[in-house]
Design a protein around this motif. Sequence first.
Motif, short mmCIF file in Angstrom:
data_model
loop_
_atom_site.label_atom_id
_atom_site.label_comp_id
_atom_site.label_asym_id
_atom_site.label_seq_id
_atom_site.Cartn_x
_atom_site.Cartn_y
_atom_site.Cartn_z
N LYS A 7 0.84 -1.20 0.00
CA LYS A 7 0.00 0.00 0.00
C LYS A 7 0.88 1.26 0.00
CE LYS A 7 -2.76 1.32 3.48
NZ LYS A 7 -3.79 1.17 4.53
N ILE A 8 1.90 1.23 0.89
CA ILE A 8 2.79 2.40 0.97
C ILE A 8 3.47 2.65 -0.37
CG2 ILE A 8 4.97 3.23 1.98
CD1 ILE A 8 4.07 1.71 4.57
N MET A 9 3.84 1.56 -1.06
CA MET A 9 4.52 1.70 -2.34
C MET A 9 3.56 2.07 -3.46
SD MET A 9 7.64 1.27 -1.56
CE MET A 9 8.47 1.12 -3.15
N GLY A 10 2.27 2.10 -3.15
CA GLY A 10 1.28 2.46 -4.16
C GLY A 10 0.89 1.31 -5.08
N TRP A 11 1.26 0.08 -4.68
CA TRP A 11 0.89 -1.09 -5.48
C TRP A 11 -0.41 -1.67 -4.94
CZ3 TRP A 11 6.37 -2.90 -4.02
CH2 TRP A 11 7.32 -2.22 -4.80
N THR A 12 -1.53 -1.05 -5.26
CA THR A 12 -2.77 -1.48 -4.63
C THR A 12 -3.70 -2.24 -5.56
OG1 THR A 12 -3.60 0.72 -5.10
CG2 THR A 12 -2.84 0.30 -2.85
N GLY A 13 -3.47 -2.17 -6.86
CA GLY A 13 -4.43 -2.76 -7.80
C GLY A 13 -4.40 -4.28 -7.82
N GLN A 14 -5.49 -4.85 -8.33
CA GLN A 14 -5.56 -6.30 -8.47
C GLN A 14 -5.23 -6.68 -9.92
OE1 GLN A 14 -6.06 -8.09 -5.83
NE2 GLN A 14 -6.70 -6.46 -4.44
N GLN A 19 -2.21 -6.57 -11.65
CA GLN A 19 -0.83 -6.94 -11.97
C GLN A 19 -0.09 -5.87 -12.74
OE1 GLN A 19 -0.91 -10.67 -14.07
NE2 GLN A 19 -2.73 -11.26 -12.92
N SER A 20 -0.44 -4.61 -12.46
CA SER A 20 0.23 -3.53 -13.19
C SER A 20 1.50 -3.11 -12.45
CB SER A 20 -0.72 -2.33 -13.30
OG SER A 20 -1.08 -1.91 -12.00
N LEU A 48 0.52 -9.14 -6.68
CA LEU A 48 1.88 -8.77 -7.05
C LEU A 48 2.53 -9.80 -7.95
CD1 LEU A 48 3.26 -7.42 -3.65
CD2 LEU A 48 2.24 -6.15 -5.53
N MET A 49 1.99 -11.02 -7.92
CA MET A 49 2.58 -12.07 -8.76
C MET A 49 1.59 -12.43 -9.84
SD MET A 49 4.35 -14.78 -6.24
CE MET A 49 5.63 -14.32 -5.09
N PRO A 50 2.09 -12.73 -11.02
CA PRO A 50 1.18 -13.08 -12.13
C PRO A 50 0.30 -14.27 -11.77
CG PRO A 50 3.50 -13.44 -12.71
CD PRO A 50 3.49 -12.71 -11.42
N GLU A 51 -0.98 -14.14 -12.00
CA GLU A 51 -1.92 -15.20 -11.61
C GLU A 51 -2.40 -16.04 -12.78
OE1 GLU A 51 -4.95 -13.31 -9.02
OE2 GLU A 51 -3.90 -14.56 -7.54
N HIS A 52 -2.09 -15.60 -13.99
CA HIS A 52 -2.60 -16.37 -15.13
C HIS A 52 -1.87 -17.71 -15.22
CE1 HIS A 52 0.85 -14.02 -16.65
NE2 HIS A 52 1.13 -15.15 -17.27
N ALA A 53 -2.54 -18.65 -15.88
CA ALA A 53 -1.96 -19.98 -16.04
C ALA A 53 -0.74 -19.89 -16.95
CB ALA A 53 -2.99 -20.93 -16.61
#
Lengths: 234, 308
Positions: free
Chosen positions: B55-62, B64-65, B136-141
């Motif tokens: 959150k602090i780093m601004g990585w809040t999206g779901q 994977q950007s 934060l980690m790629p979730e696609h197969a």
Amino acid sequence: MLRLNDLHVHYGAVHALQGVELEVNQGEIVTLIGSNGAGKSTTLRAISGMLRPSRGTIDFEGKPIAGLAPHVVVGLGIAHSPEGRGVFANLTVEENLQVGAYTRSDKAGIAEDMKKVYGLFPRLEERRRQLAGTLSGGEQQMLAMGRALLARPRLLLLDEPSLGLAPQIVKVIFQIIRDINALGTTILLVEQNAHKALEVANRGYVIEVGKIVLADDAKVLAASDEVRKAYLGG
Amino acid sequence: MTKFLQTLMDGTAVGSLYALIALGYTMVYGILRFINFAHSDVFMLGAWFSYEVAKIMGWTGQDQSHPVWASAFVIVAVMVACGTLGFVIERGAYRPLRSAPRINVLITAIGVSLFLENSGQLPFLLGTQPQRMPTLMPEHALFAVAGVSVRAVDLLVIGISFALMALLEWIIYGTKLGLAMRAVSYDTKVAALMGIPVDRVISMTFVVGSALAAAAGFLYATKYPGINQPAHPTWVLLGLKAFVAAVVGGIGNLRGAMAGGLMIGLVELFGAAYLSPHLRDVYVFTLLILVLLFRPEGLLGKATIEKV
């Protein structure tokens, strides 16, 4: 080199050392003999910092060391091979020796001393990769002494090295004590086997209930009636 | 077959997380002979700190950007944070009791645990609301094997866990610190006599164990992004299962903790998949009871006689 002055140690309410006076000179083998519970091991433990004296001073090479933590005392040049050997059964022989060199960082010097120890105790070299718990009692005693030597001590404290060992092994151990001393390490030896101890030592002290009652040349002590009666079986 | 492989993969992933946590229990037990009940809370805080750091780093999206190194950054940050916390817990709560009876230390550990859980819920700290871990980690197969789609996140959870366990093995068996830890765990007094600064080694044991729990917390939050509030009972249950893993493997034994963790994870997920999903906790504790009945020293532990 080492001087204990009016040393007192208490275990709770028990007054274990009651003013011990003792001196070890450079190059000597000094033995401290006495019966069970007289305060022999307590004296060594106070020197190496396992116990804090309640009164009195311990000077090593002119510096007061009473009350210092054990790892500091080792760093100053005193190594203690404890009663019951205290080898790390879960480590290999070689790892036990490495623990002995824990306070040092001179790799070349450690390797050299490792060789020296294996020279003194060839049996240990044969078993260097074995867990220390699988060694016989005599081999564990050799390991405990070798481990203490890896601290490259100027003063070596040996607590009951002959305890529980077969007579042939005891002979070997005492020969090695002589060899270690000949290589330049001063030794303070605590023993119940007064006969053997007085044989290798230059000087001896007799301790009774926390007090030094006799101090003299080892030969004189071995010949004295008092010592013969009390500790040498007549 | 598909179901089997899927369960095998999930069980291995969950099991490797149990293993990481179990290592902390077993290391502390090996040296101080007491169960650090606050360890599951360090794991919980590892998950929560992961969320907060992201959150602090601004990585809040779901979506994977986030930068590729975001995961690496977060995991290192939480390992440092929890390692420090472990150091502080040992210094502040356990060290003053070094010569006290073990039961006092045990009760203190329970106190530390309750303190961390409940103070964590203060509104200005972590709060009482569950949160969702950003992706934060790629979730696609990545690819599919026999109908099982393998996601990068699953591989990373397993890969990172095993890498950390290998790293720990190296620390314990390949470094001077590890040698000191093993010596202290066998005989504290003689270790001190050899010149080992025992207190410092004990501190380091807490730092290392807590950092591993933090990594497990991060990986858990990555695999299961719903992060429950700090005092939620799931955390205690997860910690308890990791503790069971340490006991099943043989408490005090590192490889035992690793094997026990994997075993608990597999037993739990295979039971849930093939017997009944409602009884997943039952399988774990049944295994514990069986081990305690037939091999109380643990699968890899050595039978010892309690010293008096």
